[in-house]
Design a protein around this motif. Structure first.
Motif, mmCIF file in Angstrom:
data_model
loop_
_atom_site.group_PDB
_atom_site.id
_atom_site.type_symbol
_atom_site.label_atom_id
_atom_site.label_comp_id
_atom_site.label_asym_id
_atom_site.label_seq_id
_atom_site.Cartn_x
_atom_site.Cartn_y
_atom_site.Cartn_z
ATOM 1 N N GLY A 159 39.701 5.618 17.700
ATOM 2 C CA GLY A 159 40.329 5.035 17.020
ATOM 3 C C GLY A 159 39.512 5.303 15.689
ATOM 4 N N GLY A 160 40.047 4.902 14.668
ATOM 5 C CA GLY A 160 39.604 4.602 13.141
ATOM 6 C C GLY A 160 38.368 4.150 12.943
ATOM 7 N N ASP A 161 38.575 3.385 12.507
ATOM 8 C CA ASP A 161 36.948 1.983 13.206
ATOM 9 C C ASP A 161 36.021 2.165 14.259
ATOM 10 N N LEU A 162 35.264 2.743 14.241
ATOM 11 C CA LEU A 162 34.350 2.854 14.813
ATOM 12 C C LEU A 162 33.146 2.044 15.800
ATOM 13 N N GLU A 163 33.816 0.693 14.993
ATOM 14 C CA GLU A 163 32.968 -0.418 15.535
ATOM 15 C C GLU A 163 34.118 -1.178 16.695
ATOM 16 N N HIS A 164 35.368 -0.707 16.339
ATOM 17 C CA HIS A 164 36.540 -1.225 17.332
ATOM 18 C C HIS A 164 37.476 -0.143 17.501
#
Length: 558
Positions: A125-130
């Motif tokens: 994904g593009g968001d490391l946390e999600h």
């Protein structure tokens, strides 16, 4: 698309490592520090054939099953015009928002004590946390429809490679092929008929039928039929070498020849996937079985051919790096636990024409643990002689003497510092005439300040350029110069090599070289130094080694 970073946790001999990457990466270090494991970390993320084997207890660092294995790769996809970025964006779909400029790919594997293995699960994904878990179709993840890993082993099996991929490499698609294949089929049918008519076959058929009827008496016979088929057309074809002007065929028996032919096959295979997928080349120790000249030729291909856009190479050979440019150098080393350091290396513009000269010395130095940087071949010859006497196996202990040879120290120690390779600099206390004022600038002091990055030593001009003036300048600033030695590992000569040496061994030099040994040495530096070192005794070498003027030798040797 640009490879930007990799984080590896609890995988094999890596407890926790965080490294910058680029699109061309060179892994180097001593044996058994983890170069192959680094490539396997990438393979577990991107290579379906390795990932499907799952992970075993031995893949966990020190068999620590409490923590999962995590491997996270960061890719920069900010270049919207890049076709590879477009391929990746298209596959990510809902896992990536339009404003995201980076893609994070993570492999996570938790150990199952009952199954005694760990299943690798991929997220991206593009968001490391999600990050979103990747979808699977059988053993294929969404990632596998974007990336094609070409792993080239250090001991590649040419014949197995050729046999596995022969149908992809050899295609019969022309109209003439149809007629040829029909004729082959007719020949095969005739061959099968002839085989079935052999007396040995007939004799076997007659003998086997009565034996069968003992178990079950029914109206049957046993018939032996040959089933050679066109589908096995390529099962026995073998690549040979045919030299120009020679009709004879030569088997690819030499390991070096096999390796070059295997690289050629991998090149063809990569071209088959280039349109649809992103090719990643993972190459392990390409130098094996290749002569120095062929390693250098391979270096030129790896670092200039557009096919190798995304390249990860492990190597022990400096020759493989002779043509390197725009590469990420990654040193893996051990200090109780495995560590690593990386730095991006681009050939400086002012050294582009002398790239081979720069790269040759640098590529040899980065394989060392300690490097002594000297100005020219005279220092190199003398110091090699001294270290070979005092510490006969200094090279095996990871010590390397690098002569800048007119290139300039900056091109080297910045890279060595970034790779955490201990480097020591020995330079002359030069003075330079300012024609306007008739005074002399303290060039050696200024050089030290430049390398340190701040003005530690005074740069006031002096009125004369003599050995005595240089020594006075040194003595007046000895305390600061000693601090420069201790803190920055920069060793300035009191004057220059020859005069500093004369201070240590004047009577001996007079005996070997005549009444004015300094002038004699400086008159033809390289040749006269060779003459001197042939005469230096072991006692002479130890005296030089233990003298303040040449303390740089102890710094790298002890």
């Amino acid at each position: 698309m640009k490879f930007e970073n990799i984080k590896i946790e609890n995988f094999r001999n890596f407890e926790k490592i965080d490294l910058d990457l680029s699109n061309k990466n060179i892994f180097f270090g001593l044996n058994d520090v983890g170069k192959t494991n680094f490539l396997y970390a990438l393979r577990y993320v991107f290579d379906k054939d390795v990932r499907r084997l799952n992970l075993l207890d031995s893949d966990f660092h020190n068999k620590n099953f409490v923590k999962p294995i995590e491997i996270t790769v960061t890719l920069d996809i900010s270049d919207t015009a890049c076709t590879d970025c477009q391929k990746l964006r298209a596959q990510l779909k809902g896992a990536l928002l339009s404003e995201h400029e980076k893609v994070y790919i993570r492999l996570k594997a938790e150990y199952d004590r009952h199954e005694m293995l760990a299943l690798p699960i991929l997220y991206w994904g593009g968001d490391l946390e999600h990050l979103q878990e990747m979808k699977q179709r059988g053993y294929l993840y969404e990632l596998d429809y974007v990336f094609n890993v070409i792993y080239i082993d250090s001991y590649v099996d040419l014949h197995a490679l050729f046999k596995k991929n022969v149908n992809a490499l050899v295609k019969n698609e022309s109209e003439d092929d149809k007629d040829i294949l029909n004729r082959i089929q007719g020949t095969v049918d005739s061959l099968n008929t002839h085989i079935a008519s052999l007396s040995g076959i007939k004799d076997f058929e007659e003998k086997i039928a009565p034996e069968y009827k003992k178990f079950r008496n029914e109206g049957v016979t046993v018939s032996i039929k040959s089933e050679i088929a066109v589908k096995g057309l390529y099962s026995n074809i073998i690549p040979y070498i045919k030299q120009d002007g020679d009709d004879n065929l030569y088997p690819t028996a030499g390991e070096g020849r096999k390796k070059l032919l295997a690289y050629s096959i991998y090149d063809l295979l990569s071209g088959e996937n280039a349109e649809k997928k992103i090719n990643l080349f993972l190459i392990e120790e390409p130098e094996n079985h290749l002569h120095k000249s062929m390693q250098i030729a391979l270096s030129q291909i790896l670092f200039t051919d557009s096919k190798y856009t995304y390249l990860f190479v492990s190597t022990h050979s400096p020759f493989v790096l002779y043509e390197m440019d725009n590469v990420n150098l990654i040193r893996i080393y051990s200090e109780r636990k495995i560590k690593s350091a990386s730095t991006f290396y681009k050939v400086p513009g002012n050294f582009e024409k002398s790239r081979k000269m720069l790269n040759r010395s640098l590529s040899e130095a980065i394989f060392a643990d300690k490097v002594l940087l000297v100005e020219g071949p005279s220092e190199q010859l003398l110091f090699e002689k001294i270290l070979a006497t005092v510490k006969p196996f200094y090279e095996a202990d990871g010590i390397y003497i690098l002569s800048a040879g007119g290139i300039g120290f900056e091109a080297y120690f910045a890279i060595l510092d970034a790779l955490k390779i201990h480097n020591v600099l020995k330079t002359d206390n030069d003075l330079r005439l300012d024609k306007k004022t008739g005074t002399y600038s303290v060039l050696g002091f200024s050089r030290c300040n430049k390398y340190i990055g701040e003005k530690i030593l005074p740069v006031k001009r002096v009125s004369e350029n003599t050995v005595e003036a240089k020594r006075k300048l040194y003595d007046d600033n000895k305390k600061t110069l000693d601090e420069v030695r201790d803190k920055y590992y920069i060793y300035l000569s009191k004057s220059d090599l020859e005069n500093d040496l004369d201070e240590v061994l004047h009577d001996v030099l007079v005996k070997y070289l005549g009444d004015d040994p300094v002038e004699y040495l400086q008159d033809a530096k390289h040749y006269r130094m060779v003459e001197l070192i042939e005469q230096l005794s072991n006692a002479d070498c130890r005296k030089i080694y233990n003298h303040y003027n040449f303390a740089c030798l102890k710094e790298v040797a002890e």
